[in-house]
Design a protein around this motif. Structure first.
Motif, PDB file in Angstrom:
ATOM      1  N   UNK A  51       0.745  -1.304   0.005  1.00 39.36           N
ATOM      2  CA  UNK A  51      -0.053   0.049  -0.025  1.00 39.36           C
ATOM      3  C   UNK A  51       0.797   1.131  -0.028  1.00 39.36           C
ATOM      4  N   UNK A  52       2.110   1.424   0.640  1.00 43.84           N
ATOM      5  CA  UNK A  52       2.902   2.529   0.905  1.00 43.84           C
ATOM      6  C   UNK A  52       3.640   2.950  -0.586  1.00 43.84           C
ATOM      7  N   UNK A  53       3.627   1.694  -1.432  1.00 43.26           N
ATOM      8  CA  UNK A  53       4.348   1.934  -2.716  1.00 43.26           C
ATOM      9  C   UNK A  53       3.084   1.976  -3.906  1.00 43.26           C
ATOM     10  N   UNK A  54       1.696   1.734  -3.424  1.00 36.48           N
ATOM     11  CA  UNK A  54       0.970   1.926  -4.291  1.00 36.48           C
ATOM     12  C   UNK A  54       0.562   1.025  -5.314  1.00 36.48           C
ATOM     13  N   UNK A  75      -8.020   0.932   2.411  1.00 42.67           N
ATOM     14  CA  UNK A  75      -8.299   2.382   1.892  1.00 42.67           C
ATOM     15  C   UNK A  75      -8.038   2.866   0.535  1.00 42.67           C
ATOM     16  N   UNK A  76      -7.798   1.746  -0.303  1.00 42.97           N
ATOM     17  CA  UNK A  76      -7.190   2.160  -1.743  1.00 42.97           C
ATOM     18  C   UNK A  76      -8.289   1.582  -2.889  1.00 42.97           C
ATOM     19  N   UNK A 171      -5.250   6.163  -3.693  1.00 35.85           N
ATOM     20  CA  UNK A 171      -5.968   6.266  -2.424  1.00 35.85           C
ATOM     21  C   UNK A 171      -7.176   6.184  -2.628  1.00 35.85           C
ATOM     22  N   UNK A 172      -8.284   5.735  -1.781  1.00 36.18           N
ATOM     23  CA  UNK A 172      -9.859   5.924  -1.792  1.00 36.18           C
ATOM     24  C   UNK A 172      -9.773   7.351  -1.330  1.00 36.18           C
ATOM     25  N   UNK A 222     -10.798  15.102  -0.141  1.00 34.82           N
ATOM     26  CA  UNK A 222     -11.116  15.382   1.279  1.00 34.82           C
ATOM     27  C   UNK A 222     -12.258  16.193   1.354  1.00 34.82           C
TER      28      UNK A 222
ATOM     29  N   UNK B 247       7.700   8.948   3.619  1.00 32.64           N
ATOM     30  CA  UNK B 247       6.924   8.941   2.329  1.00 32.64           C
ATOM     31  C   UNK B 247       5.882   7.581   2.190  1.00 32.64           C
ATOM     32  N   UNK B 248       6.124   6.887   2.720  1.00 31.06           N
ATOM     33  CA  UNK B 248       5.354   5.540   2.768  1.00 31.06           C
ATOM     34  C   UNK B 248       3.940   5.686   3.688  1.00 31.06           C
ATOM     35  N   UNK B 251       1.821   8.417   1.864  1.00 30.79           N
ATOM     36  CA  UNK B 251       0.951   7.927   0.813  1.00 30.79           C
ATOM     37  C   UNK B 251      -0.053   7.080   1.286  1.00 30.79           C
ATOM     38  N   UNK B 252       0.060   6.257   2.357  1.00 32.75           N
ATOM     39  CA  UNK B 252      -0.876   5.525   2.719  1.00 32.75           C
ATOM     40  C   UNK B 252      -2.121   6.402   3.395  1.00 32.75           C
ATOM     41  N   UNK B 253      -1.716   7.612   3.934  1.00 33.97           N
ATOM     42  CA  UNK B 253      -2.807   8.369   4.582  1.00 33.97           C
ATOM     43  C   UNK B 253      -3.713   8.845   3.596  1.00 33.97           C
ATOM     44  N   UNK B 254      -3.532   8.669   2.262  1.00 38.20           N
ATOM     45  CA  UNK B 254      -4.198   8.827   1.423  1.00 38.20           C
ATOM     46  C   UNK B 254      -4.084  10.533   0.571  1.00 38.20           C
ATOM     47  N   UNK B 255      -3.068  10.880   0.983  1.00 35.70           N
ATOM     48  CA  UNK B 255      -2.621  12.331   0.291  1.00 35.70           C
ATOM     49  C   UNK B 255      -1.901  11.939  -0.768  1.00 35.70           C
ATOM     50  N   UNK B 256      -2.105  12.586  -1.986  1.00 31.80           N
ATOM     51  CA  UNK B 256      -1.161  12.259  -3.245  1.00 31.80           C
ATOM     52  C   UNK B 256      -0.544  13.486  -3.633  1.00 31.80           C
ATOM     53  N   UNK B 382       8.461   9.455  -4.800  1.00 29.26           N
ATOM     54  CA  UNK B 382       7.051   9.128  -4.609  1.00 29.26           C
ATOM     55  C   UNK B 382       6.915   7.882  -5.933  1.00 29.26           C
TER      56      UNK B 382
END
Lengths: 372, 482
Positions: A51-54, A75-76, A171-172, A222, B247-248, B251-256, B382
């Motif tokens: 998830x951290x690397x999408x 949440x993706x 991300x969703x 958001x 960084x990870x 991204x996981x928090x949903x901010x792009x 990223x």
């Protein structure tokens, strides 16, 4: 029905096959090519998800539902919003990720973020000679050698059978809302959508449903940001009348699920066509067609329409820039008219050449994607 | 880096070729005097040079078709060239080739804001695309750092990226259609202003094919509306590992974010000495930029700072105004210049999964000691696209070779952890012989099978991308046919 359990078995089946093979994922799109049915649903499972690397690497036969569940827990999501064809075509079965990629299936969000092929980072596949090939990888930027990933996406199993795909996921968003305009004729609706898509407010869906007399524009992100942008967008579009904005996330999501899956075409009367054109060309094109149901997505660039059974809409429209797919019709009509737009001779020569290279014996989904 | 020996038969054809080419082009569009062809002897990988046989500078698709038809009939290799900014030797000539430069093809054919597209001739520079639409607040998203000079033709050939790919994608994601001329002179139209392909995605296939499948003369590109605003935040950490985690987590928090740039200690120190941007001296520095309205930026940066603060930063600095924002970017943007000040350097661009960042940086550090050459890392965190800069001294015998061996080891490491040899520069000649580390013989064969379809005689940019021994029989076949 042939059902290999892994890539090596699949390669062996293809290598030793004397007969044409009809490759299937979930069999939800009713493609019906010639040959012995071969399903890839035995190649299933998520191989890697960071998830951290999408990124997600997943075997081709994995159901879309399993992919979506895994993504949802982090949440993706798949940002290209693949359509579910079951309602439209009256098929059952479970859509697979391999099938989605093989047909490059993209929904309303394509207009903003790109199509399925833009989110495929790598593929593994078995060619018509039974060779196992990989291309691309699982990183977001990769220009090492030719991009066979793009070639495979949308080739519908005619160049090779996908065994594994790597995907970029996103991300969703926290929420979404839909700005709704009423009573616009087609031309004005396309103008309104162009204005919205050309605004800085990051519209992620722009569709017009003439039968419901609404034009809809989606905003995601958001909560505060969506509220702000919905307001700004409505202000920007005052020349098109008073805009209404959906009250909650679920209402908005339902509108877009319906558009994505072409819900207004789910009754089973008549043939269904899908035209891909330059957005501003849309209304001129539909003027020339006799339709009983019509919908514009992608800001006008994607047109869904319904016609009387057996009508050749491609012939009716004449010369145009883009392409038309006959999505739903009986077998006789499909055979007579052809599902896919015939390519110009220069492009057809290249496509035929590629097919001969990747499937020299012509055994993969024979008859599919060939000129009518 | 080895290049094939020139074919003496082709060299002897020069007078006839000049005559034939002059018959289809204005006189000043055919360059054949050695004093003038020398200007085209290399691209930005300037360690390798070779003047071409002839240079042609067409102005129209028709002229490109005529040129290619002649070269096809005569069996002469053609190397297409945009602006010659390739870092991978993509436009490096051979002595027996015709360089086809698209520099004179720089017209804007159509701007269509309603459909958000621009149609251009491909000799147009990248930055001038944005230049043509920015009065209406639009822009063209892919932004390679050579964007002032590089041509769209080269961007398409290499599928160029840039710093803002995380949000906007690379060239292939922003390309909707092309006019392309095949080696035999056939003109094909692929794609257009519509958003998906009817048959096979040939447009996606030719993007990134390094000028080996055809010469792209016109392109339809997606243009986007500029965001309301953008603002960076800078943060410093005591270790690469921690910066990687930040960084990870973001991204996981949903901010792009639109860009996440990463610099390591050697890079920070060099940039600080050169540009005096006021960076904190630490092991890892992140610059993260977000877009939107003022309020939206505040909200996103608030979230980012919250995450950043959990990892004990040495410093978090948010730009209060445009001046501070440009100071934050100043050091990063002068990184390459700062390195050039100290030393000669070689810039790599392997990509890695973001999760292996700390491991890869540690290994590069170890290798740096073994090779005795310093390396500074600046990269797009990223999307995992690294840009290690290996410092060497071109005047010191053996240093370039040591540097190349070190570079090859770094790229092999990128592949080993699940990444790739090149994220945005292309293979060219530079990474050609490393292809077998990423791909099997069958994988490479499948790619070469594509070239067989588009260019059966292997005349377009033939000695690039694939290891020479793999492409030899195909290239030799052409020579034997002479």
């Amino acid at each position: 029905m042939l059902s290999p359990r892994n890539e090596d078995e699949l390669a062996e089946i293809v290598r030793s096959s004397q007969d044409p093979l009809a490759v299937q994922g979930g069999n939800t799109r009713g493609m019906a090519p010639e040959g012995i049915a071969l399903t890839v649903t035995g190649l299933s499972g998520i191989s890697l998800y960071e998830p951290g690397a999408l990124t997600m690497v997943v075997k081709a036969g994995t159901t879309l539902a399993e992919v979506n569940d895994a993504l949802q827990s982090e949440n993706q999501r798949l940002a290209f919003e693949p359509m579910d064809y079951r309602g439209l075509l009256g098929t059952d079965g479970e859509p697979t990720i391999g099938g989605v990629v093989a047909a490059n299936i993209s929904g309303p969000r394509r207009v903003a973020v790109g199509s399925c092929r833009d989110f495929v980072l790598g593929v593994r596949f078995v060619t018509g000679s039974g060779q196992i090939i990989k291309n691309g990888g699982r990183v977001m930027k990769n220009v090492t050698g030719y991009d066979l990933v793009k070639l495979m996406a949308g080739s519908r199993g005619t160049l090779g059978i996908l065994t594994e795909v790597s995907l970029k996921v996103l991300p969703q968003p926290e929420t979404e809302s839909t700005v709704i305009l009423h009573s616009l004729d087609d031309r004005t609706a396309v103008k309104a959508m162009s204005k919205a898509l050309g605004s800085p407010f990051e519209v992620t869906g722009a569709a017009c449903l003439p039968s419901r007399d609404i034009t809809v524009l989606r905003l995601e992100g958001f909560t505060e940001s969506v509220r702000y942008r919905s307001q700004r967008l409505a202000d920007l579009l005052t020349e098109f009348g008073n805009a209404e904005t959906t009250r909650n996330k679920e209402d908005s999501a339902e509108i877009w699920r319906g558009i994505c899956d072409a819900k207004s075409f789910h009754d089973h009367e008549g043939d269904v066509w899908r035209f891909s054109v330059k957005p501003s060309d849309g209304p001129n094109l539909t003027d020339r067609l006799e339709t009983t149901e019509l919908m514009y997505d992608w800001g006008g660039g994607l047109i869904w329409l319904k016609s009387g059974r057996g009508t050749n809409m491609r012939a009716q429209v004449g010369k145009f820039s883009g392409h038309a797919t006959l999505v739903r019709a009986d077998q006789e009509t499909r055979d007579r008219i052809g599902m896919f737009q015939p390519a110009l001779p220069s492009v057809a020569a290249l496509s035929d050449g590629l097919r001969a290279q990747f499937d020299p014996r012509g055994i993969l989904n024979a008859g599919l994607m060939t000129a009518a | 880096m080895q290049m094939p020996e020139p074919n003496p038969t082709i060299l002897s054809l020069k007078p006839r070729l000049v005559t034939r080419l002059t018959s289809v082009l204005p006189k000043d569009a055919v360059i054949h005097e050695i004093s003038e062809t020398r200007a085209y002897e290399c691209d930005a990988l300037s360690a390798y040079r070779c003047p071409p046989l002839i240079v042609v500078l067409p102005s129209t698709t028709r002229e490109v078709s005529d040129i290619l038809k002649i070269c096809y009939e005569e069996g002469v290799p053609v190397v297409p060239r945009g602006s010659g900014t390739s870092l991978a030797g993509g436009a490096l000539p051979t002595a027996d080739c015709v360089i086809l430069g698209v520099a004179r093809m720089n017209e804007i054919i159509e701007v269509d804001y309603d459909n958000r597209i621009i149609r251009v001739q491909t000799g147009r520079t990248n930055l001038s695309i944005t230049g043509a639409v920015e009065d209406e607040d639009f822009f063209y998203a892919p932004d390679p750092s050579s964007q002032l000079a590089c041509a769209i033709a080269g961007n398409i050939a290499m599928n160029s990226g840039g710093a803002h790919c995380l949000k906007y994608g690379v060239t292939t994601n922003n390309l909707l259609g092309v006019t392309m001329v095949q080696m035999d002179g056939t003109i094909v139209e692929l794609g257009g202003a519509h958003l998906d392909s009817g048959g096979y995605d040939l447009l996606g296939l030719i993007c990134g094919s390094e000028g080996q499948l055809g010469v792209v003369t016109e392109a339809t590109l997606r243009i986007l509306r500029k965001p309301e605003g953008a603002r960076p935040v800078l943060m410093g950490y005591e270790s690469n590992e921690v910066a990687g985690e930040v960084v990870s987590d973001i991204i996981k928090a949903g901010v792009l974010p639109v860009a996440i740039e990463f610099m390591d200690r050697p890079c920070i120190e060099a940039c600080e000495a050169f540009a005096k941007a006021g960076y904190p001296i630490c092991d890892a520095l992140l610059i993260i930029e977000v877009e939107g309205s003022e309020e939206e930026i505040d909200m996103q940066l608030g979230l980012i700072k919250q995450i950043a603060a959990k990892h004990d930063p040495i410093e978090i600095r948010e730009a209060a105004d445009a001046d501070e924002a440009s100071r934050i970017w100043l050091g990063r943007k002068s990184a390459f210049g700062a390195m050039g000040q100290i030393n000669d350097y070689m810039c790599l661009d392997g990509t890695i999964p973001v999760s292996s960042l700390p491991y890869v940086l540690r290994r590069i550090g170890e290798m740096s000691k073994n090779y005795g050459l310093n390396v500074a890392n600046v990269f797009h965190a990223g999307d995992g696209n690294m840009h290690p800069l290996i410092l060497f001294d071109a005047n010191k015998p053996g240093d370039l070779e040591t540097c190349e061996a070190f570079g090859a080891d770094i790229l092999k490491l990128c592949v080993e952890v699940g990444g790739c040899l090149t994220g945005e520069h292309g293979v060219g000649i530079e990474k050609r012989d490393l292809m077998s580390h990423q791909y099997t013989r069958d994988d490479i064969e499948a790619q070469m099978a594509v070239k067989d379809v588009f260019d059966p005689n292997w005349l377009l940019n033939p000695a690039k991308v694939f290891p020479l021994e793999d492409s030899e029989s195909r290239r030799m076949h052409t020579m034997a046919a002479e």
